[in-house]
Motif scaffolding. Sequence first.
Motif, PDB file in Angstrom:
ATOM      1  N   TRP A 254      50.647 -17.720  11.187  1.00  0.00           N
ATOM      2  CA  TRP A 254      50.002 -18.770  12.134  1.00  0.00           C
ATOM      3  C   TRP A 254      51.108 -19.748  12.902  1.00  0.00           C
ATOM      4  O   TRP A 254      50.759 -19.991  13.989  1.00  0.00           O
ATOM      5  N   ASP A 255      52.208 -19.802  12.142  1.00  0.00           N
ATOM      6  CA  ASP A 255      53.378 -20.664  12.688  1.00  0.00           C
ATOM      7  C   ASP A 255      54.548 -20.074  12.066  1.00  0.00           C
ATOM      8  O   ASP A 255      54.855 -20.122  10.887  1.00  0.00           O
ATOM      9  N   ASN A 256      55.504 -19.515  13.089  1.00  0.00           N
ATOM     10  CA  ASN A 256      56.645 -19.194  12.761  1.00  0.00           C
ATOM     11  C   ASN A 256      57.692 -20.026  13.028  1.00  0.00           C
ATOM     12  O   ASN A 256      59.029 -19.581  12.989  1.00  0.00           O
ATOM     13  N   ARG A 257      57.471 -21.150  13.505  1.00  0.00           N
ATOM     14  CA  ARG A 257      58.616 -22.419  13.834  1.00  0.00           C
ATOM     15  C   ARG A 257      59.158 -23.062  12.823  1.00  0.00           C
ATOM     16  O   ARG A 257      60.236 -23.710  12.647  1.00  0.00           O
ATOM     17  N   ASN A 258      58.460 -22.885  11.543  1.00  0.00           N
ATOM     18  CA  ASN A 258      59.188 -23.447   9.946  1.00  0.00           C
ATOM     19  C   ASN A 258      59.841 -22.124   9.583  1.00  0.00           C
ATOM     20  O   ASN A 258      59.873 -22.175   8.136  1.00  0.00           O
ATOM     21  N   ASN A 259      60.204 -21.275  10.195  1.00  0.00           N
ATOM     22  CA  ASN A 259      60.766 -19.978   9.375  1.00  0.00           C
ATOM     23  C   ASN A 259      62.249 -19.870   9.575  1.00  0.00           C
ATOM     24  O   ASN A 259      62.832 -19.013   8.790  1.00  0.00           O
ATOM     25  N   PHE A 260      62.730 -21.005  10.014  1.00  0.00           N
ATOM     26  CA  PHE A 260      64.266 -20.764  10.390  1.00  0.00           C
ATOM     27  C   PHE A 260      65.062 -22.089   9.659  1.00  0.00           C
ATOM     28  O   PHE A 260      64.607 -23.475   9.683  1.00  0.00           O
ATOM     29  N   LYS A 261      66.324 -21.812   9.032  1.00  0.00           N
ATOM     30  CA  LYS A 261      66.955 -23.031   8.387  1.00  0.00           C
ATOM     31  C   LYS A 261      68.267 -22.475   8.579  1.00  0.00           C
ATOM     32  O   LYS A 261      69.000 -21.658   8.056  1.00  0.00           O
ATOM     33  N   LYS A 262      69.160 -23.514   9.245  1.00  0.00           N
ATOM     34  CA  LYS A 262      70.690 -23.639   9.367  1.00  0.00           C
ATOM     35  C   LYS A 262      71.236 -24.308   7.965  1.00  0.00           C
ATOM     36  O   LYS A 262      70.574 -24.750   7.460  1.00  0.00           O
ATOM     37  N   PHE A 263      72.303 -23.477   7.517  1.00  0.00           N
ATOM     38  CA  PHE A 263      72.936 -23.874   6.052  1.00  0.00           C
ATOM     39  C   PHE A 263      73.850 -25.063   6.274  1.00  0.00           C
ATOM     40  O   PHE A 263      74.379 -25.919   5.470  1.00  0.00           O
ATOM     41  N   ASN A 264      74.402 -25.160   7.618  1.00  0.00           N
ATOM     42  CA  ASN A 264      75.453 -25.984   7.988  1.00  0.00           C
ATOM     43  C   ASN A 264      74.813 -26.899   9.169  1.00  0.00           C
ATOM     44  O   ASN A 264      74.853 -26.276  10.368  1.00  0.00           O
ATOM     45  N   HIS A 265      74.210 -28.102   9.028  1.00  0.00           N
ATOM     46  CA  HIS A 265      73.760 -28.983  10.255  1.00  0.00           C
ATOM     47  C   HIS A 265      74.948 -29.633  10.966  1.00  0.00           C
ATOM     48  O   HIS A 265      75.992 -29.776  10.382  1.00  0.00           O
ATOM     49  N   ASN A 266      74.378 -29.746  12.330  1.00  0.00           N
ATOM     50  CA  ASN A 266      75.342 -30.620  13.057  1.00  0.00           C
ATOM     51  C   ASN A 266      74.719 -32.028  13.326  1.00  0.00           C
ATOM     52  O   ASN A 266      73.786 -32.165  12.923  1.00  0.00           O
ATOM     53  N   ILE A 267      75.312 -32.794  14.308  1.00  0.00           N
ATOM     54  CA  ILE A 267      74.559 -34.062  14.668  1.00  0.00           C
ATOM     55  C   ILE A 267      73.196 -34.029  15.418  1.00  0.00           C
ATOM     56  O   ILE A 267      72.473 -34.864  15.271  1.00  0.00           O
ATOM     57  N   PHE A 268      72.678 -32.840  15.751  1.00  0.00           N
ATOM     58  CA  PHE A 268      71.534 -32.267  16.332  1.00  0.00           C
ATOM     59  C   PHE A 268      70.509 -31.741  15.103  1.00  0.00           C
ATOM     60  O   PHE A 268      69.075 -31.958  15.503  1.00  0.00           O
ATOM     61  N   GLY A 269      70.991 -31.868  14.015  1.00  0.00           N
ATOM     62  CA  GLY A 269      70.066 -31.598  12.905  1.00  0.00           C
ATOM     63  C   GLY A 269      69.974 -30.089  12.771  1.00  0.00           C
ATOM     64  O   GLY A 269      70.887 -29.258  13.196  1.00  0.00           O
ATOM     65  N   ASN A 270      68.839 -29.440  12.289  1.00  0.00           N
ATOM     66  CA  ASN A 270      68.528 -27.985  11.825  1.00  0.00           C
ATOM     67  C   ASN A 270      68.342 -27.387  13.114  1.00  0.00           C
ATOM     68  O   ASN A 270      68.966 -26.057  13.361  1.00  0.00           O
ATOM     69  N   LYS A 271      67.671 -27.939  14.142  1.00  0.00           N
ATOM     70  CA  LYS A 271      67.439 -27.070  15.414  1.00  0.00           C
ATOM     71  C   LYS A 271      67.735 -28.192  16.569  1.00  0.00           C
ATOM     72  O   LYS A 271      67.640 -29.213  16.817  1.00  0.00           O
ATOM     73  N   PRO A 272      68.696 -27.421  17.305  1.00  0.00           N
ATOM     74  CA  PRO A 272      69.120 -28.331  18.687  1.00  0.00           C
ATOM     75  C   PRO A 272      67.870 -28.502  19.734  1.00  0.00           C
ATOM     76  O   PRO A 272      67.041 -27.666  19.563  1.00  0.00           O
ATOM     77  N   LEU A 273      67.889 -29.541  20.468  1.00  0.00           N
ATOM     78  CA  LEU A 273      66.909 -29.684  21.319  1.00  0.00           C
ATOM     79  C   LEU A 273      67.125 -28.777  22.565  1.00  0.00           C
ATOM     80  O   LEU A 273      68.301 -28.556  22.701  1.00  0.00           O
ATOM     81  N   LYS A 274      66.111 -28.240  23.192  1.00  0.00           N
ATOM     82  CA  LYS A 274      66.167 -27.420  24.148  1.00  0.00           C
ATOM     83  C   LYS A 274      65.337 -27.978  25.313  1.00  0.00           C
ATOM     84  O   LYS A 274      63.929 -27.845  25.212  1.00  0.00           O
ATOM     85  N   PHE A 275      65.848 -28.489  26.441  1.00  0.00           N
ATOM     86  CA  PHE A 275      64.926 -28.722  27.665  1.00  0.00           C
ATOM     87  C   PHE A 275      64.650 -27.492  28.616  1.00  0.00           C
ATOM     88  O   PHE A 275      65.649 -26.917  28.952  1.00  0.00           O
ATOM     89  N   THR A 276      63.358 -27.239  28.876  1.00  0.00           N
ATOM     90  CA  THR A 276      62.909 -26.099  29.771  1.00  0.00           C
ATOM     91  C   THR A 276      62.130 -26.529  30.777  1.00  0.00           C
ATOM     92  O   THR A 276      61.057 -27.351  30.547  1.00  0.00           O
ATOM     93  N   PHE A 277      62.295 -26.326  31.977  1.00  0.00           N
ATOM     94  CA  PHE A 277      61.450 -26.532  33.081  1.00  0.00           C
ATOM     95  C   PHE A 277      60.244 -25.886  32.782  1.00  0.00           C
ATOM     96  O   PHE A 277      60.058 -24.612  32.657  1.00  0.00           O
ATOM     97  N   PHE A 278      59.032 -26.508  33.047  1.00  0.00           N
ATOM     98  CA  PHE A 278      57.617 -26.149  33.072  1.00  0.00           C
ATOM     99  C   PHE A 278      57.256 -25.558  31.720  1.00  0.00           C
ATOM    100  O   PHE A 278      56.854 -26.596  30.966  1.00  0.00           O
ATOM    101  N   LYS A 279      57.301 -24.148  31.557  1.00  0.00           N
ATOM    102  CA  LYS A 279      56.549 -23.873  30.491  1.00  0.00           C
ATOM    103  C   LYS A 279      57.517 -22.587  29.814  1.00  0.00           C
ATOM    104  O   LYS A 279      58.300 -22.124  30.478  1.00  0.00           O
TER     105      LYS A 279
END
Length: 333
Positions: A254-279
């Motif tokens: 139902w949701d695969n967005r919680n299936n990912f985990k980095k072992f070494n975080h950076n200043i952006f945390g576990n997942k970096p922000l990604k800005f995308t135009f429109f959709k």
Amino acid sequence: ISPFSPDFIFELKFLKTYLNTYLATLLRIDFRKDHWILEGIQHYFIKKYLDEFYPNMKAFGKLADFKLLKGYKIINMPFTEQFLYNYLLMARKNLDQPIGMEKDQLIKFNEKIAGKFKAGLLLNYTASLMGEKVFESKIKDFMTINKEQEEVSREDFYNLFSTSNNSNFWLKNLVEKDEIIDLKIKHSKRNNDQIQIAITSSLEYPIPYTYGLYKNKKLVEIVKDTIIKNKKIKFDRRKYDYIELNPANLLPEWDNRNNFKKFNHNIFGNKPLKFTFFKDIENPKYNQIFFVPTAEFNLYDGILLGMKFNNRSVIDQPIGFNIVPNYSTKTNT
């Protein structure tokens, strides 16, 4: 070849029709009740055909070659990955139904599209766990049963996938019950070079699952395991960069967005922000924010210039936000 070319469309349509006719002739199942068996086998071999003869085909063909579109997952995802998203279209709207329901009880989109893809995903997932050769030998055994018996039921199909250490009841439950499947990496705990990952399952019974371990963005190892509600696993975090549950996206989660985990975080945390135009389609490796410029006019504010920010991907999400700051040219605020 492009997925939009007339030759490919004809080829795929011919393959679907041929498999449907062939299986309908051989199988002695009740097609009103056990239609999902035919549909699952059909979509298993369609995916296998596409993976073998068109392994590099993208969902939107040559559009993936344009530099401006390189950042869009929906443009660059493999052609067969749309199997999952065709299922999620209904699941995220809470309109999912068990594929084991009788055909006349299914709503039209589930009967014609979503249910068929879910059946295909379940059989492809079963094949990934058993191994392709073993799975296909089971399918041959099922065809033999259809030749020998006047009537064949879904129980005959389930029984083929029972072994001494892996019962078929998880497959039976996912066929016959309306259950939300969601594996989740809950948290991690580091101790020197060791990292412990806690995984949870939304299901009340054991289910086999896979996870991939990556180093330098390359898949190093795939591990098969079974989870009963909660599971803890340990790794040497020097050997791997991150873990991903259900890496092939074959389990209809139902949701695969919680299936990912980095072992070494950076200043952006576990997942970096990604800005995308429109959709775009959701990408579990990023925290996605979509943006689009806006312009309005009214007598009090004059021209309103703004930017709309949201997290609304092509597929519905449980929680959404929409932020629209505007600047008024008349009031200068």
